[in-house]
Structure formats: structure tokens, C-alpha cells
Design a protein around this motif. Structure first.
Motif, PDB file in Angstrom:
ATOM      1  N   GLN A  30      44.200  31.731   2.852  1.00 55.10           N
ATOM      2  CA  GLN A  30      43.248  32.276   3.814  1.00 55.10           C
ATOM      3  C   GLN A  30      43.038  33.776   3.639  1.00 55.10           C
ATOM      4  O   GLN A  30      41.934  34.271   3.822  1.00 55.10           O
ATOM      5  CB  GLN A  30      43.709  31.976   5.242  1.00 55.10           C
ATOM      6  CG  GLN A  30      43.638  30.506   5.572  1.00 55.10           C
ATOM      7  CD  GLN A  30      44.310  30.148   6.895  1.00 55.10           C
ATOM      8  OE1 GLN A  30      45.119  30.909   7.412  1.00 55.10           O
ATOM      9  NE2 GLN A  30      43.982  28.976   7.414  1.00 55.10           N
ATOM     10  N   GLU A  31      44.100  34.496   3.295  1.00 56.28           N
ATOM     11  CA  GLU A  31      43.998  35.952   3.192  1.00 56.28           C
ATOM     12  C   GLU A  31      43.542  36.433   1.827  1.00 56.28           C
ATOM     13  O   GLU A  31      42.833  37.427   1.730  1.00 56.28           O
ATOM     14  CB  GLU A  31      45.337  36.597   3.559  1.00 56.28           C
ATOM     15  CG  GLU A  31      45.679  36.423   5.018  1.00 56.28           C
ATOM     16  CD  GLU A  31      47.023  37.036   5.378  1.00 56.28           C
ATOM     17  OE1 GLU A  31      47.578  37.790   4.559  1.00 56.28           O
ATOM     18  OE2 GLU A  31      47.500  36.761   6.489  1.00 56.28           O
ATOM     19  N   ALA A  32      43.965  35.765   0.751  1.00 54.64           N
ATOM     20  CA  ALA A  32      43.677  36.269  -0.591  1.00 54.64           C
ATOM     21  C   ALA A  32      42.708  35.397  -1.383  1.00 54.64           C
ATOM     22  O   ALA A  32      42.126  35.869  -2.346  1.00 54.64           O
ATOM     23  CB  ALA A  32      44.978  36.426  -1.366  1.00 54.64           C
ATOM     24  N   ALA A  33      42.533  34.138  -1.022  1.00 54.53           N
ATOM     25  CA  ALA A  33      41.621  33.189  -1.681  1.00 54.53           C
ATOM     26  C   ALA A  33      41.673  33.284  -3.210  1.00 54.53           C
ATOM     27  O   ALA A  33      40.753  33.786  -3.848  1.00 54.53           O
ATOM     28  CB  ALA A  33      40.197  33.388  -1.171  1.00 54.53           C
ATOM     29  N   PRO A  34      42.755  32.785  -3.834  1.00 56.02           N
ATOM     30  CA  PRO A  34      42.889  32.874  -5.288  1.00 56.02           C
ATOM     31  C   PRO A  34      41.867  32.015  -6.030  1.00 56.02           C
ATOM     32  O   PRO A  34      41.327  31.049  -5.481  1.00 56.02           O
ATOM     33  CB  PRO A  34      44.307  32.357  -5.536  1.00 56.02           C
ATOM     34  CG  PRO A  34      44.564  31.446  -4.393  1.00 56.02           C
ATOM     35  CD  PRO A  34      43.861  32.068  -3.223  1.00 56.02           C
ATOM     36  N   ARG A  35      41.614  32.362  -7.275  1.00 53.68           N
ATOM     37  CA  ARG A  35      40.678  31.625  -8.130  1.00 53.68           C
ATOM     38  C   ARG A  35      41.290  30.301  -8.599  1.00 53.68           C
ATOM     39  O   ARG A  35      40.604  29.318  -8.782  1.00 53.68           O
ATOM     40  CB  ARG A  35      40.322  32.498  -9.338  1.00 53.68           C
ATOM     41  CG  ARG A  35      39.499  31.819 -10.411  1.00 53.68           C
ATOM     42  CD  ARG A  35      38.065  31.630  -9.968  1.00 53.68           C
ATOM     43  NE  ARG A  35      37.268  31.013 -11.018  1.00 53.68           N
ATOM     44  CZ  ARG A  35      37.003  29.696 -11.066  1.00 53.68           C
ATOM     45  NH1 ARG A  35      37.456  28.879 -10.161  1.00 53.68           N
ATOM     46  NH2 ARG A  35      36.270  29.209 -12.044  1.00 53.68           N
ATOM     47  N   TYR A  36      42.616  30.287  -8.797  1.00 50.04           N
ATOM     48  CA  TYR A  36      43.327  29.102  -9.279  1.00 50.04           C
ATOM     49  C   TYR A  36      44.529  28.819  -8.382  1.00 50.04           C
ATOM     50  O   TYR A  36      45.055  29.727  -7.743  1.00 50.04           O
ATOM     51  CB  TYR A  36      43.846  29.310 -10.712  1.00 50.04           C
ATOM     52  CG  TYR A  36      42.773  29.611 -11.719  1.00 50.04           C
ATOM     53  CD1 TYR A  36      42.022  28.591 -12.276  1.00 50.04           C
ATOM     54  CD2 TYR A  36      42.519  30.915 -12.114  1.00 50.04           C
ATOM     55  CE1 TYR A  36      41.036  28.862 -13.207  1.00 50.04           C
ATOM     56  CE2 TYR A  36      41.531  31.198 -13.048  1.00 50.04           C
ATOM     57  CZ  TYR A  36      40.789  30.167 -13.594  1.00 50.04           C
ATOM     58  OH  TYR A  36      39.811  30.439 -14.516  1.00 50.04           O
ATOM     59  N   ALA A  37      44.963  27.545  -8.380  1.00 51.91           N
ATOM     60  CA  ALA A  37      46.164  27.188  -7.622  1.00 51.91           C
ATOM     61  C   ALA A  37      46.841  25.981  -8.268  1.00 51.91           C
ATOM     62  O   ALA A  37      46.182  25.103  -8.820  1.00 51.91           O
ATOM     63  CB  ALA A  37      45.823  26.871  -6.174  1.00 51.91           C
ATOM     64  N   VAL A  38      48.164  25.992  -8.186  1.00 52.06           N
ATOM     65  CA  VAL A  38      48.993  24.860  -8.598  1.00 52.06           C
ATOM     66  C   VAL A  38      49.849  24.537  -7.385  1.00 52.06           C
ATOM     67  O   VAL A  38      50.626  25.366  -6.926  1.00 52.06           O
ATOM     68  CB  VAL A  38      49.882  25.222  -9.806  1.00 52.06           C
ATOM     69  CG1 VAL A  38      50.762  24.042 -10.189  1.00 52.06           C
ATOM     70  CG2 VAL A  38      49.032  25.664 -10.983  1.00 52.06           C
ATOM     71  N   VAL A  39      49.682  23.315  -6.850  1.00 55.21           N
ATOM     72  CA  VAL A  39      50.308  22.962  -5.581  1.00 55.21           C
ATOM     73  C   VAL A  39      51.091  21.662  -5.728  1.00 55.21           C
ATOM     74  O   VAL A  39      50.565  20.666  -6.230  1.00 55.21           O
ATOM     75  CB  VAL A  39      49.229  22.797  -4.473  1.00 55.21           C
ATOM     76  CG1 VAL A  39      49.877  22.487  -3.139  1.00 55.21           C
ATOM     77  CG2 VAL A  39      48.351  24.036  -4.373  1.00 55.21           C
ATOM     78  N   ASP A  40      52.338  21.689  -5.274  1.00 53.33           N
ATOM     79  CA  ASP A  40      53.161  20.479  -5.247  1.00 53.33           C
ATOM     80  C   ASP A  40      52.702  19.620  -4.078  1.00 53.33           C
ATOM     81  O   ASP A  40      52.369  20.141  -3.003  1.00 53.33           O
ATOM     82  CB  ASP A  40      54.635  20.853  -5.085  1.00 53.33           C
ATOM     83  CG  ASP A  40      55.569  19.673  -5.272  1.00 53.33           C
ATOM     84  OD1 ASP A  40      55.121  18.594  -5.711  1.00 53.33           O
ATOM     85  OD2 ASP A  40      56.765  19.822  -4.970  1.00 53.33           O
ATOM     86  N   LEU A  41      52.670  18.323  -4.265  1.00 51.53           N
ATOM     87  CA  LEU A  41      52.216  17.414  -3.209  1.00 51.53           C
ATOM     88  C   LEU A  41      53.200  17.355  -2.052  1.00 51.53           C
ATOM     89  O   LEU A  41      52.819  17.474  -0.892  1.00 51.53           O
ATOM     90  CB  LEU A  41      51.995  16.015  -3.778  1.00 51.53           C
ATOM     91  CG  LEU A  41      51.567  14.951  -2.773  1.00 51.53           C
ATOM     92  CD1 LEU A  41      50.195  15.280  -2.200  1.00 51.53           C
ATOM     93  CD2 LEU A  41      51.539  13.592  -3.426  1.00 51.53           C
ATOM     94  N   ARG A  42      54.481  17.187  -2.362  1.00 54.41           N
ATOM     95  CA  ARG A  42      55.486  17.044  -1.313  1.00 54.41           C
ATOM     96  C   ARG A  42      56.305  18.318  -1.201  1.00 54.41           C
ATOM     97  O   ARG A  42      57.037  18.670  -2.115  1.00 54.41           O
ATOM     98  CB  ARG A  42      56.397  15.858  -1.620  1.00 54.41           C
ATOM     99  CG  ARG A  42      55.657  14.532  -1.521  1.00 54.41           C
ATOM    100  CD  ARG A  42      56.530  13.378  -1.869  1.00 54.41           C
ATOM    101  NE  ARG A  42      57.556  13.184  -0.855  1.00 54.41           N
ATOM    102  CZ  ARG A  42      58.465  12.243  -0.914  1.00 54.41           C
ATOM    103  NH1 ARG A  42      58.502  11.430  -1.940  1.00 54.41           N
ATOM    104  NH2 ARG A  42      59.352  12.116   0.037  1.00 54.41           N
ATOM    105  N   LEU A  43      56.162  18.976  -0.064  1.00 55.43           N
ATOM    106  CA  LEU A  43      56.897  20.206   0.201  1.00 55.43           C
ATOM    107  C   LEU A  43      57.800  19.988   1.403  1.00 55.43           C
ATOM    108  O   LEU A  43      57.572  19.074   2.199  1.00 55.43           O
ATOM    109  CB  LEU A  43      55.927  21.352   0.455  1.00 55.43           C
ATOM    110  CG  LEU A  43      55.023  21.692  -0.734  1.00 55.43           C
ATOM    111  CD1 LEU A  43      53.803  22.473  -0.294  1.00 55.43           C
ATOM    112  CD2 LEU A  43      55.809  22.460  -1.770  1.00 55.43           C
TER     113      LEU A  43
END
Length: 182
Positions: A51-64
Motif C-alpha cells: 500500500q505504501e510503496a507499490a512495488p513493480r514486482y513481487a514474490v509471495v508465499d501462499l501460506r504464511l
């Protein structure tokens, strides 16, 4: 822990994974490839950075530990619709892959994914990335599916066997074996 990007905004990358050794190793490898990386360990912090930085790319784990990575994907999509997001999981299946793509992920990779595969998924503009060089074997896919259902059933062997339509003793033998090689 750094929550803001300092370099080239076109190479900003958010990594959200609660597996600290994997997160740190992936972040370092992608920094060496020219990405400006912020690596965090929870849904709450991932959503905050999105929300604050809005990156161009992201890698996100499904289960946190504190929830689903799909919440981070949705926050990223709201903040920056053109962001390229790759979902990682150790518990892959078709239903979660579809949910990730519907939420806005451009690709879905099994863990442990190496930095080359992640970078290729992030930078590939076509609808589908190239096929993996070393895909999981059918035995490994079966084993991963059984492990995922077992975890979803709170490690209850009888319930897992019922859902998989398999004899309980057969399931117990499978669960007692080591994972097949990929």
C-alpha cells in the motif's frame, strides 16, 4: 528490516515469505540480479509495503504464519495493477493456482524455487513462462498432494485417507516414506 525501496523504481521487488533462510537467500540472489528488494515475513507487513510503496514486482508465499499470501496479492493489485506477481508454495495444487491467478499473480511456482526460475517468471511478458528445466516427477507431485491434504486435515490420518479415497494403512506407509526426488 527495510520497508521502503531505495533504488530504481522499475526494479522494485517485494518478497513475502515466512521461511527466513529461503527469504534471505532469494532476496540476496535477486539483489545481485539488479532488483531493489524489500523482504518481509508476514501478510500484515506485506500489505503495508504494498500500500505504501507499490512495488513493480513481487514474490509471495501462499501460506504464511499470519494468513494467506493471496491477501498480499490483492493489496498489490489494488495499489499497482500492472505489478508482476509470482506466487510460491510448497503445497501446490490446481485450486490454489487458479485462486492465485484470479487474485492477480502472473505465475505460480513450487518451493523451493531457485532465483533463475523466479527471475524468469517475473520478467517473461508472454502469457506462459517457458517450461521448467527440471519439473517435479509424477511421484513427487503425488507425494506433495498427499502431504497438502494431510496438513489440511490437521494431520489426521483417518480423515486424510477418507478424503483421498485410500486405505488408511496404505496412507500410513506413504506418510512414513521420505519424499521422492524431484
Amino acid at each position: 528490516m527495510r520497508l521502503g525501496f531505495t533504488g530504481d523504481a522499475s526494479r522494485s521487488l517485494l518478497v513475502v515469505d515466512d521461511d527466513a533462510p529461503f527469504r534471505i537467500r532469494l532476496a540476496r540472489a535477486l539483489e545481485k540480479r539488479g532488483f531493489d528488494v524489500v523482504a518481509v515475513d508476514s501478510v500484515a507487513v506485506g500489505v503495508e509495503v504494498a500500500q505504501e510503496a507499490a512495488p513493480r514486482y513481487a514474490v509471495v508465499d501462499l501460506r504464511l504464519a499470519d494468513g494467506s499470501g493471496l491477501d498480499v496479492v490483492k493489496a498489490l493489485r489494488d495499489a499497482r495493477p500492472e505489478a508482476r506477481i509470482v506466487m510460491l508454495t510448497g503445497y501446490g495444487n490446481i485450486a490454489t493456482a487458479v485462486a492465485a491467478v484470479k487474485a492477480g499473480a502472473v505465475d505460480y511456482l513450487p518451493k523451493p524455487a531457485d532465483a533463475d526460475a523466479v527471475e524468469a517468471a517475473l520478467l517473461t511478458d508472454g502469457p506462459l513462462p517457458p517450461p521448467p528445466e527440471h519439473p517435479m516427477s509424477a511421484d513427487r507431485v503425488r507425494w506433495e498432494h498427499i502431504q497438502r491434504v494431510f496438513e489440511q486435515c490437521d494431520r489426521n490420518v483417518s480423515e486424510t485417507a477418507r478424503r483421498l479415497k485410500m486405505h488408511r494403512r496404505t496412507l500410513q506407509r506413504i506418510l512414513n516414506k521420505h519424499a521422492p526426488r524431484t
